[in-house]
Design an enzyme around this catalytic site. Sequence first.
Site, short mmCIF file in Angstrom:
data_model
loop_
_atom_site.label_atom_id
_atom_site.label_comp_id
_atom_site.label_asym_id
_atom_site.label_seq_id
_atom_site.Cartn_x
_atom_site.Cartn_y
_atom_site.Cartn_z
N ASN A 1 0.81 -1.23 0.00
CA ASN A 1 0.00 0.00 0.00
C ASN A 1 0.84 1.28 0.00
O ASN A 1 0.37 2.32 -0.46
CB ASN A 1 -0.92 -0.04 1.24
CG ASN A 1 -1.48 1.32 1.58
OD1 ASN A 1 -2.41 1.80 0.96
ND2 ASN A 1 -0.87 1.98 2.58
N SER B 1 -4.36 2.58 -8.41
CA SER B 1 -5.14 3.82 -8.35
C SER B 1 -6.03 3.93 -9.59
O SER B 1 -5.67 3.41 -10.66
CB SER B 1 -4.19 5.02 -8.31
OG SER B 1 -4.92 6.23 -8.50
N TYR C 1 3.09 9.43 -11.78
CA TYR C 1 2.28 8.63 -10.86
C TYR C 1 1.44 7.60 -11.63
O TYR C 1 1.38 6.42 -11.27
CB TYR C 1 1.37 9.56 -10.05
CG TYR C 1 0.46 8.87 -9.07
CD1 TYR C 1 0.96 8.38 -7.86
CD2 TYR C 1 -0.90 8.70 -9.34
CE1 TYR C 1 0.11 7.76 -6.94
CE2 TYR C 1 -1.74 8.08 -8.42
CZ TYR C 1 -1.23 7.62 -7.22
OH TYR C 1 -2.07 6.99 -6.33
N LYS D 1 1.46 3.50 -11.23
CA LYS D 1 0.29 2.72 -10.80
C LYS D 1 -0.21 1.77 -11.90
O LYS D 1 -0.77 0.72 -11.61
CB LYS D 1 -0.82 3.66 -10.34
CG LYS D 1 -0.49 4.40 -9.03
CD LYS D 1 -0.32 3.42 -7.87
CE LYS D 1 -0.12 4.10 -6.52
NZ LYS D 1 0.00 3.17 -5.40
N ILE E 1 -10.17 9.20 -1.80
CA ILE E 1 -10.24 8.79 -0.39
C ILE E 1 -9.59 9.88 0.46
O ILE E 1 -8.45 10.28 0.19
CB ILE E 1 -9.51 7.43 -0.17
CG1 ILE E 1 -10.01 6.37 -1.16
CG2 ILE E 1 -9.68 6.98 1.28
CD1 ILE E 1 -11.48 6.04 -1.09
P1 NAD Z 1 -0.85 8.57 2.88
O1 NAD Z 1 0.17 9.55 2.43
O2 NAD Z 1 -1.88 9.02 3.85
O3 NAD Z 1 -0.12 7.26 3.43
C1 NAD Z 1 0.92 6.65 2.71
C2 NAD Z 1 1.87 5.96 3.68
O4 NAD Z 1 2.97 5.41 2.92
C3 NAD Z 1 2.47 6.95 4.70
O5 NAD Z 1 2.36 6.44 6.00
C4 NAD Z 1 3.93 7.06 4.27
O6 NAD Z 1 4.82 7.33 5.34
C5 NAD Z 1 4.17 5.69 3.64
N1 NAD Z 1 5.32 5.73 2.74
C6 NAD Z 1 5.59 6.65 1.78
N2 NAD Z 1 6.76 6.40 1.22
C7 NAD Z 1 7.28 5.29 1.82
C8 NAD Z 1 8.48 4.56 1.67
N3 NAD Z 1 9.43 4.92 0.80
N4 NAD Z 1 8.68 3.48 2.46
C9 NAD Z 1 7.75 3.12 3.38
N5 NAD Z 1 6.59 3.78 3.56
C10 NAD Z 1 6.36 4.87 2.79
O7 NAD Z 1 -1.52 8.02 1.53
P2 NAD Z 1 -2.91 7.30 1.25
O8 NAD Z 1 -3.80 8.31 0.62
O9 NAD Z 1 -3.37 6.51 2.42
O10 NAD Z 1 -2.47 6.31 0.08
C11 NAD Z 1 -2.15 4.94 0.29
C12 NAD Z 1 -2.01 4.26 -1.07
O11 NAD Z 1 -3.24 4.37 -1.80
C13 NAD Z 1 -0.94 4.87 -1.94
O12 NAD Z 1 -0.28 3.84 -2.66
C14 NAD Z 1 -1.71 5.75 -2.91
O13 NAD Z 1 -1.05 5.94 -4.13
C15 NAD Z 1 -2.98 4.92 -3.08
N6 NAD Z 1 -4.12 5.72 -3.51
C16 NAD Z 1 -4.72 6.65 -2.67
C17 NAD Z 1 -5.80 7.37 -3.12
C18 NAD Z 1 -6.52 8.36 -2.25
O14 NAD Z 1 -7.50 8.96 -2.72
N7 NAD Z 1 -6.13 8.55 -1.00
C19 NAD Z 1 -6.27 7.20 -4.44
C20 NAD Z 1 -5.64 6.29 -5.25
C21 NAD Z 1 -4.57 5.54 -4.79
#
Ligand code: NAD
Length: 283
Positions: free
Chosen positions: A114, A165, A179, A183, A212
Site C-alpha cells: 500500500n 489507483s 504517478y 500505478k 479517499i
Molecule cells: P498517505 O500519504 O496518507 O499514506 C501513505 C503511507 O505510505 C504513509 O504512512 C507514508 O509514510 C508511507 N510511505 C511513503 N513512502 C514510503 C516509503 N518509501 N517506504 C515506506 N513507507 C512509505 O496516503 P494514502 O492516501 O493513504 O495512500 C495509500 C495508497 O493508496 C498509496 O499507494 C496511494 O497511491 C494509493 N491511492 C490513494 C488514493 C486516495 O484517494 N487517497 C487514491 C488512489 C490511490
Amino acid sequence: MNKITALEKTGKINLSLKEEPSSLNEIVSLKGRKTLISGAASGIGRAIAIRFAEAGSDLILVDIDKKGLDEVKEKTQLNGNAVLALCSDLSGKDAVRDLWETISPDVPDTIVNNAGIYPFKDYLQIDRNFYENTLEVNLNSVFWMCQNFIRKRGSRGGIIINISSIEALIPFKEDMAHYSVSKAGVMALTRSLARDYGRKGFRVNCVLPGAIRTPGTESLVKKAITKLQLNLIRAGINFNSRLTLGRWGKPDEVAKVVLFIASDMASYVQGTMIPVDGGFLSC
Ligand code: NAD
C-alpha cells in the site's frame, strides 16, 4: 481438524474447494493468519491494519514514519494478536531484501502493498531523480516485495493485494504522468503474477482507490487552496462531479474491500482490479 487449526499447523493458505469453511464468521476471520501491510502508519494503510487486527490477523506493519507506526501498533494489538512494527524506507531493492531478512523465518501469508507517494509535478519539469523516486516507491518496491514474498512462501502459497489507483486507468489530474505510469505498472505486475503463480497457490489482486480522504490527499487539497493553484482547484471540482456517490470516501471503505479480498470470502477472486472510487470510473 477445522480450517484455522489446519492453517496454523501447515501455514498453507486454503485456495481449494476441499476445506470449505462452514460459517460466515469463519470465512471472514483472519485468525491464525499473518499480514504484512506497507504504508501502515497513515491513511488507507492504517485503516487496513485496524480492520485486519479486528479480524484477528497477526500483523507486520511497515512504514518510513516511525511515530505514526508506533501509534498504529498500539491501536492494533488489542485483540491478543501479535503486532510487529518495522520502520523502513521501501525504496530500493536492497531495502526490501533487508526487510525480508529481518522478518524471516516468520513469513506472513498475506501482503498488502500500500505504501505510496503522489507528488504533483509538471511533466516538463520532471528530472531523473524525481521520476525514479516515484517509480522506486510506488512500483519497484511492490515488484521486489512480491518477489521476496513468493520466494519465501514457496509451495505454501499466499495472498497478495496491491494498491494501485484509478489514475492508472483514467489519468484525470494534470501533472501526474509519473504517478499514472507507476500505478499502471502495479496493475500489470498484479495480472502477470496472478497468471504465473495462481496454479502455485497464490491469489494476486489489486485495488484501485480514488477520492479517499487521507492525510496525504488532505495535504494536497490544503496546498492547492492556500497557494491558490487554480488548475488544481479546477481539477478538484471536475473530479468531484464524476463521483456518482456524491462524496469522497473514507480509508475504512477501502480497508473493508481489502479485508474481503484477503479473506476466504474472495477465494475465487484472482487477477482482478477492484475500484473503490465512489463511482468515478463508472461514468
Ligand atoms: P498517505 O500519504 O496518507 O499514506 C501513505 C503511507 O505510505 C504513509 O504512512 C507514508 O509514510 C508511507 N510511505 C511513503 N513512502 C514510503 C516509503 N518509501 N517506504 C515506506 N513507507 C512509505 O496516503 P494514502 O492516501 O493513504 O495512500 C495509500 C495508497 O493508496 C498509496 O499507494 C496511494 O497511491 C494509493 N491511492 C490513494 C488514493 C486516495 O484517494 N487517497 C487514491 C488512489 C490511490
